[in-house]
Design a protein around this motif. Structure first.
Motif, PDB file in Angstrom:
ATOM      1  N   ARG A   1      38.502  21.861  19.792  1.00 21.07           N
ATOM      2  CA  ARG A   1      38.288  22.065  21.227  1.00 21.07           C
ATOM      3  C   ARG A   1      38.310  20.776  22.044  1.00 21.07           C
ATOM      4  NH1 ARG A   1      36.427  27.103  23.578  1.00 21.07           N
ATOM      5  NH2 ARG A   1      36.138  26.734  25.799  1.00 21.07           N
ATOM      6  N   THR A   2      39.083  19.806  21.633  1.00 21.62           N
ATOM      7  CA  THR A   2      39.213  18.603  22.446  1.00 21.62           C
ATOM      8  C   THR A   2      40.599  18.024  22.281  1.00 21.62           C
ATOM      9  OG1 THR A   2      38.374  16.362  22.850  1.00 21.62           O
ATOM     10  CG2 THR A   2      38.247  17.194  20.600  1.00 21.62           C
ATOM     11  N   SER A   3      41.108  17.410  23.327  1.00 21.77           N
ATOM     12  CA  SER A   3      42.439  16.807  23.296  1.00 21.77           C
ATOM     13  C   SER A   3      42.479  15.517  22.496  1.00 21.77           C
ATOM     14  CB  SER A   3      42.902  16.521  24.737  1.00 21.77           C
ATOM     15  OG  SER A   3      41.981  15.650  25.389  1.00 21.77           O
TER      16      SER A   3
ATOM     17  N   PRO B   1      36.023  15.585  25.963  1.00 18.93           N
ATOM     18  CA  PRO B   1      36.815  16.292  26.979  1.00 18.93           C
ATOM     19  C   PRO B   1      37.321  17.628  26.481  1.00 18.93           C
ATOM     20  CG  PRO B   1      38.016  14.397  26.081  1.00 18.93           C
ATOM     21  CD  PRO B   1      36.611  14.282  25.592  1.00 18.93           C
ATOM     22  N   GLY B   2      37.105  18.681  27.289  1.00 14.08           N
ATOM     23  CA  GLY B   2      37.575  20.014  26.952  1.00 14.08           C
ATOM     24  C   GLY B   2      36.586  20.850  26.176  1.00 14.08           C
ATOM     25  N   THR B   3      35.518  20.230  25.657  1.00  7.50           N
ATOM     26  CA  THR B   3      34.598  20.948  24.791  1.00  7.50           C
ATOM     27  C   THR B   3      33.640  21.831  25.577  1.00  7.50           C
ATOM     28  OG1 THR B   3      34.721  19.151  23.187  1.00  7.50           O
ATOM     29  CG2 THR B   3      32.914  20.716  22.930  1.00  7.50           C
TER      30      THR B   3
ATOM     31  N   SER C   1      33.564  29.726  22.867  1.00  8.34           N
ATOM     32  CA  SER C   1      32.457  29.124  23.616  1.00  8.34           C
ATOM     33  C   SER C   1      31.251  30.062  23.676  1.00  8.34           C
ATOM     34  CB  SER C   1      32.896  28.774  25.043  1.00  8.34           C
ATOM     35  OG  SER C   1      33.189  29.956  25.773  1.00  8.34           O
TER      36      SER C   1
ATOM     37  N   GLN D   1      35.790  27.164  30.027  1.00  4.76           N
ATOM     38  CA  GLN D   1      37.191  26.876  30.315  1.00  4.76           C
ATOM     39  C   GLN D   1      37.900  28.212  30.352  1.00  4.76           C
ATOM     40  OE1 GLN D   1      38.802  23.922  27.700  1.00  4.76           O
ATOM     41  NE2 GLN D   1      40.892  24.203  28.399  1.00  4.76           N
TER      42      GLN D   1
ATOM     43  N   CYS E   1      43.310  28.487  28.550  1.00  2.05           N
ATOM     44  CA  CYS E   1      43.653  27.495  27.535  1.00  2.05           C
ATOM     45  C   CYS E   1      45.119  27.134  27.733  1.00  2.05           C
ATOM     46  CB  CYS E   1      43.413  28.087  26.144  1.00  2.05           C
ATOM     47  SG  CYS E   1      43.611  26.948  24.775  1.00  2.05           S
ATOM     48  N   ASP E   2      45.402  25.899  28.185  1.00  2.00           N
ATOM     49  CA  ASP E   2      46.782  25.504  28.446  1.00  2.00           C
ATOM     50  C   ASP E   2      47.522  25.271  27.131  1.00  2.00           C
ATOM     51  OD1 ASP E   2      46.008  22.990  27.522  1.00  2.00           O
ATOM     52  OD2 ASP E   2      45.830  22.131  29.525  1.00  2.00           O
TER      53      ASP E   2
ATOM     54  N   CYS F   1      45.902  22.798  24.703  1.00  2.00           N
ATOM     55  CA  CYS F   1      44.671  23.422  24.213  1.00  2.00           C
ATOM     56  C   CYS F   1      44.994  24.440  23.129  1.00  2.00           C
ATOM     57  CB  CYS F   1      43.937  24.087  25.373  1.00  2.00           C
ATOM     58  SG  CYS F   1      42.711  25.334  24.906  1.00  2.00           S
TER      59      CYS F   1
ATOM     60  N   GLN G   1      43.966  24.277  19.064  1.00  2.65           N
ATOM     61  CA  GLN G   1      43.182  25.367  18.490  1.00  2.65           C
ATOM     62  C   GLN G   1      43.883  25.947  17.260  1.00  2.65           C
ATOM     63  OE1 GLN G   1      40.313  27.052  19.187  1.00  2.65           O
ATOM     64  NE2 GLN G   1      39.635  26.186  21.114  1.00  2.65           N
TER      65      GLN G   1
END
Length: 507
Positions: free
Chosen positions: A250-252, A318-320, A402, A408, A411-412, A415, A419
């Motif tokens: 869950r992070t970039s 980031p993103g979490t 989550s 979020q 999810c792009d 992302c 995943q």
């Protein structure tokens, strides 16, 4: 206030009826609770920007949450309602898996080892008092030593966890003796099934104390010995630990949990003894996910269940983001040990704080949500085959990731691939290749574990890859033209001889 609080602990009756996928007498249940992260400095009138701690500069009369805050670790009220919720939903499980991290993320809570020992003891006593006749199998988390992440090799720390943190009430004499050597042990769950509690914090990439050690505390050698012993006796094994192998989904930042020199040996052991290992249970990421281990031919051989956290704390990665507090109840076959299903429970933290009533709700049944007969590696593999960025199944998975907090909403592309690649690629190199090739038909060097996912939507590799691929294609084209010209010349010279000697159809 405490008496009033306990009057408000409610658990819906529908949980009891809704959470029984089978009435088979051979089916047992067990709990997993993880990442409690109790913060004894939490204040209802603290500052969420400062982890809900109250200071002289804090001048607030507004509560940041009786049961917690999405920017903060767990107050004691959240810890107690989680244990009470477990008891109200199912007070007689066969056993409980407690997969680490009782301490908060705040450094001033860990100003001494004594505070660590006493904090873990508070949680230990709470669990034991709620389930006095139930076997509890605990393991340590990376925040449970002092300082955080500094899990030692050979130390009286492990002895103190037994004697001062209350783990003597959970582990037998032989388990205690082994635990003191490095924080790992083996015990019997039910007849024919053992649990191996590992200390994967010794493999953690943020642990500076293990650098340069080939096998910290000889845990790999010990693990192989235990698996060999189980295999020779026809026994099956559950592996439990805090930190899983592979990458975080869950992070970039593409974070990988173990040191590279530990991840591959760990996976090699898991593959080698996949016929002995029934399932694996981890925490650490705070998110709801799973991992699939494949053999060298790409066949799914083992499932890793990653349970979400009790703490709602918002990670700085980031993103979490944050999550709703969670608890998980598994169903398994007592005769074979096969894990059949699980029911994920959650606390809607916003609603609980608003109504001052902690109601633990059923979030989903794994088999029902994903329309699978069980939660084996093979069934979960079928789930991932339905994944693409906008598929209903993946959107459902991402919602649960989550714990239905929705931090979020979408999810792009990046992302999604992080995943997906994290689920099916526990090997670091395979994970990197999967991200690079965006889940398409893999590069020839790509591990076969992702070949069965070639149906995914394609995405171009980075720009510089086009120049490399284009250059190689041009070279191949030129060589093909040269070979073609040579072959054509020979064809014209030897045509009569060739077809004169050949008998049968030309393909």
């Amino acid at each position: 206030m405490c008496k009033l609080y306990y009057l408000f602990i409610l658990v819906s009756i529908s949980f009891i009826t809704d959470a029984s996928p089978t009435s088979n007498p051979n089916t047992g249940v067990f709990w997993q609770i993880t990442d409690i992260h109790y913060d004894f400095n939490y204040s209802r009138f603290g500052n969420p920007g400062k982890l809900c701690h109250q200071s002289k500069t804090t001048n607030s009369t507004r509560s940041v949450g009786l049961f917690g805050n999405y920017k903060c670790d767990s107050p004691w009220t959240l810890v107690t309602t989680a244990i009470d919720g477990m008891k109200a939903i199912n007070a007689k499980p066969d056993f409980i898996l407690w997969t680490g991290d009782s301490m908060s993320h705040v450094s001033d809570n860990q100003s001494s080892l004594l505070k660590v020992y006493l904090t873990i003891r508070n949680v230990s006593n709470l669990i034991h008092s709620a389930f006095p006749n139930v076997s509890v199998f605990p393991v340590l988390g990376n925040h449970d030593p002092y300082p955080s992440n500094n899990m030692p090799i050979g130390s009286n720390y492990y002895e103190k966890i037994i004697s001062m943190s209350g783990w003597k009430q959970f582990l037998g004499k032989s388990e205690q003796e082994q635990f003191m050597k490095g924080g790992f042990y083996v015990s019997t769950v039910v007849t024919g099934i053992r649990v191996i509690g590992l200390n994967t914090n010794l493999l953690y990439s943020k642990n500076p104390l293990v650098q340069g050690h080939k096998d910290p505390s000889n845990q790999f050698a010990w693990l192989i010995k235990q698996l060999e012993d189980a295999k020779s006796k026809g026994l099956k094994v559950y592996i439990i630990s805090h930190i899983p192998p592979g990458a975080f989904e869950r992070t970039s930042l593409k974070i990988k949990w173990f040191y590279p020199e530990y991840n591959q040996p760990y996976l090699d052991i898991l593959r080698r003894y996949s016929d002995v290992i029934l399932a694996q249970f981890y925490g650490h990421g705070h998110t709801d996910s799973f991992r699939i281990l494949y053999n060298k031919t790409g066949y799914p051989i083992n499932a890793l269940y990653l349970s979400p956290a009790v703490t709602p704390w918002k990670s700085s990665l980031p993103g979490t983001g944050s999550n709703n507090p969670a608890l998980r109840l598994y169903y398994y076959n007592r005769n074979t040990g096969q894990v059949l299903d699980y029911v994920q429970y959650f606390l809607n933290l916003t609603k609980a704080n608003l109504e001052k009533k902690p109601v633990w709700e059923v979030e989903y049944h794994a088999t029902k949500a994903y329309s699978i007969p069980d939660i084996s590696a093979q069934s979960l593999n079928k789930v991932t085959k339905t994944f693409h960025r906008s598929s209903p199944t993946f959107e459902l998975y991402f919602k649960y990731n989550s714990v239905s907090h929705g931090v979020q909403e979408t999810c792009d592309t990046n992302c999604y691939y992080i995943q997906y690649c994290a689920i099916v690629n526990l090997d670091f190199n395979d994970f990197d290749r999967c991200i690079f090739w965006r889940g398409t038909m893999p590069h020839p060097a790509h591990h076969r574990s992702t070949i069965h996912h070639h149906h995914h939507k394609t995405k171009s590799p980075p720009d510089y890859a086009f120049y490399v691929i284009g250059g190689l294609a041009l070279v191949v084209l030129i060589l093909a033209l040269i070979v073609g010209c040579l072959c054509l010349g020979r064809h014209n010279q030897n045509a009569g001889y060739k077809y004169g000697k050949f008998v049968g159809p030309v393909n």
